[in-house]
Design an enzyme around this catalytic site. Sequence first.
Site, mmCIF file in Angstrom:
data_model
loop_
_atom_site.group_PDB
_atom_site.id
_atom_site.type_symbol
_atom_site.label_atom_id
_atom_site.label_comp_id
_atom_site.label_asym_id
_atom_site.label_seq_id
_atom_site.Cartn_x
_atom_site.Cartn_y
_atom_site.Cartn_z
ATOM 1 N N ASP A 31 0.877 -1.172 0.000
ATOM 2 C CA ASP A 31 0.000 0.000 0.000
ATOM 3 C C ASP A 31 0.915 1.222 0.000
ATOM 4 O O ASP A 31 1.390 1.669 1.048
ATOM 5 C CB ASP A 31 -0.901 -0.019 1.236
ATOM 6 C CG ASP A 31 -1.886 1.132 1.275
ATOM 7 O OD1 ASP A 31 -1.650 2.159 0.609
ATOM 8 O OD2 ASP A 31 -2.907 1.014 1.987
ATOM 9 N N ARG A 68 -0.018 4.339 2.165
ATOM 10 C CA ARG A 68 0.257 4.103 3.588
ATOM 11 C C ARG A 68 1.743 4.166 3.883
ATOM 12 O O ARG A 68 2.215 4.993 4.670
ATOM 13 C CB ARG A 68 -0.301 2.737 3.998
ATOM 14 C CG ARG A 68 0.213 2.197 5.327
ATOM 15 C CD ARG A 68 0.046 0.678 5.361
ATOM 16 N NE ARG A 68 0.490 0.089 6.609
ATOM 17 C CZ ARG A 68 1.698 -0.431 6.810
ATOM 18 N NH1 ARG A 68 2.612 -0.377 5.854
ATOM 19 N NH2 ARG A 68 2.001 -0.985 7.979
ATOM 20 N N GLU A 81 1.085 -3.558 27.754
ATOM 21 C CA GLU A 81 0.706 -3.427 29.162
ATOM 22 C C GLU A 81 1.572 -4.293 30.070
ATOM 23 O O GLU A 81 1.754 -3.991 31.247
ATOM 24 C CB GLU A 81 -0.762 -3.824 29.376
ATOM 25 C CG GLU A 81 -1.764 -3.114 28.491
ATOM 26 C CD GLU A 81 -2.043 -3.885 27.218
ATOM 27 O OE1 GLU A 81 -3.165 -4.394 27.076
ATOM 28 O OE2 GLU A 81 -1.140 -3.991 26.361
ATOM 29 N N GLU A 133 1.455 2.414 13.155
ATOM 30 C CA GLU A 133 0.424 2.319 12.122
ATOM 31 C C GLU A 133 -0.703 1.526 12.757
ATOM 32 O O GLU A 133 -0.710 0.311 12.730
ATOM 33 C CB GLU A 133 0.981 1.643 10.860
ATOM 34 C CG GLU A 133 0.095 1.867 9.649
ATOM 35 C CD GLU A 133 -1.089 0.913 9.605
ATOM 36 O OE1 GLU A 133 -2.113 1.195 10.282
ATOM 37 O OE2 GLU A 133 -0.989 -0.101 8.906
ATOM 38 N N GLU A 183 -10.766 -3.023 14.836
ATOM 39 C CA GLU A 183 -9.515 -3.763 15.087
ATOM 40 C C GLU A 183 -8.323 -2.819 15.180
ATOM 41 O O GLU A 183 -7.188 -3.197 14.889
ATOM 42 C CB GLU A 183 -9.267 -4.828 14.015
ATOM 43 C CG GLU A 183 -10.151 -6.050 14.157
ATOM 44 C CD GLU A 183 -9.622 -7.265 13.395
ATOM 45 O OE1 GLU A 183 -8.892 -7.064 12.406
ATOM 46 O OE2 GLU A 183 -9.951 -8.389 13.787
ATOM 47 N N HIS A 235 -5.410 0.111 1.231
ATOM 48 C CA HIS A 235 -5.971 -1.182 1.633
ATOM 49 C C HIS A 235 -7.124 -1.019 2.626
ATOM 50 O O HIS A 235 -7.862 -1.964 2.880
ATOM 51 C CB HIS A 235 -4.887 -2.105 2.206
ATOM 52 C CG HIS A 235 -4.482 -1.787 3.613
ATOM 53 N ND1 HIS A 235 -3.620 -0.746 3.924
ATOM 54 C CD2 HIS A 235 -4.821 -2.349 4.794
ATOM 55 C CE1 HIS A 235 -3.453 -0.703 5.237
ATOM 56 N NE2 HIS A 235 -4.161 -1.663 5.787
#
Length: 336
Positions: free
Chosen positions: A36, A39, A114, A129, A138, A278
């Site tokens: 992509d 991106r 975490e 990203e 998501e 994408h």
Amino acid sequence: MDATASSSVDPHDMTSKDYYADSYAHFGIHEEMLKDTVRTGSYRSAIVNNTHLFKGKTVLDVGCGTGILSMFAAKAGASHVVGIDMSNIIDQAQKIIEANGLSQTITLVKGKLEEAELPIKQFDIIISEWMGYFLLYESMLDTVLLARDLYLKPGGLIFPDNATMYLAAIEDQDYKEEKINFWDNVYGFDYSCIKDIALREPLVDTVELKSVVTDPCMIKHIDLLTAKKEDLTFEVPFTLRATRNDYAHAFLAWFDISFECTHKKVKFSTGPHAQYTHWKQTVFYTPNTITISEGDTITGRLSCAPNQRNNRDLDISISYESVQDPTPTTMTYKMS
């Protein structure tokens, strides 16, 4: 999803069950993202063309995947880069970083942010990203915000630092017939119970600009330097002004990303007017056809919240009314 659950499995021996537990372990999804060019090229421009921001600085790459952003940061002069990812793809990233002679500058950590112990306690810059379909499906944004709160120095930078979501209405009669109304009559049988399910599932696809029948409306702006996790649950009003006499069959959503901290602003859009990415766009079909005349408005409200059972999924509701049909209609959608 804890991708470290299958960490003992050799990539050569992984089965579909392992990939289901760790979808980002498969190179195919990374191939799509790397290819992509909007991106990856935007991130490269934002990082490599701003060496004055990176030279001698410490950088945290959240969800580093194959390590491409970490390597951009190293090339831009960062003193040290730490990449973290919980997917098994990080094992390949380690080999990639070694093959490119950057293992002295880049340290990779496998695990959840975490729970992980990072070798550096405060960073000058966070890169990530994190965007998903509809920006937030998501997405890793909550993890990036946590990384900011735990690890970013006061006055530190985040790449990218701004995201904006947009909504418009589209004419999509032919595809709606094929995807939705198909269920009314399947070889002479009534399958309409599935039609309702199909309507509630947003479609991720590319839409031609000529299908857009209203002006876009900005529905959400996120400043990553100040946003809170609670901001990712929201309800907003929208007004869409018709640009021609036509029919609307769905709402269309997309997002823009910008790197405001760069010397020469870098930004890209995932909208129907822009070069393919994408992420494509997200289509929300309406239960009824909306008749519009030029200058008419469709007004309504959109709400978005992480699903209670799986916070990577999204529950989205759109209520709307139009000049020619002032009766409010509400549809609930689930991205899963």
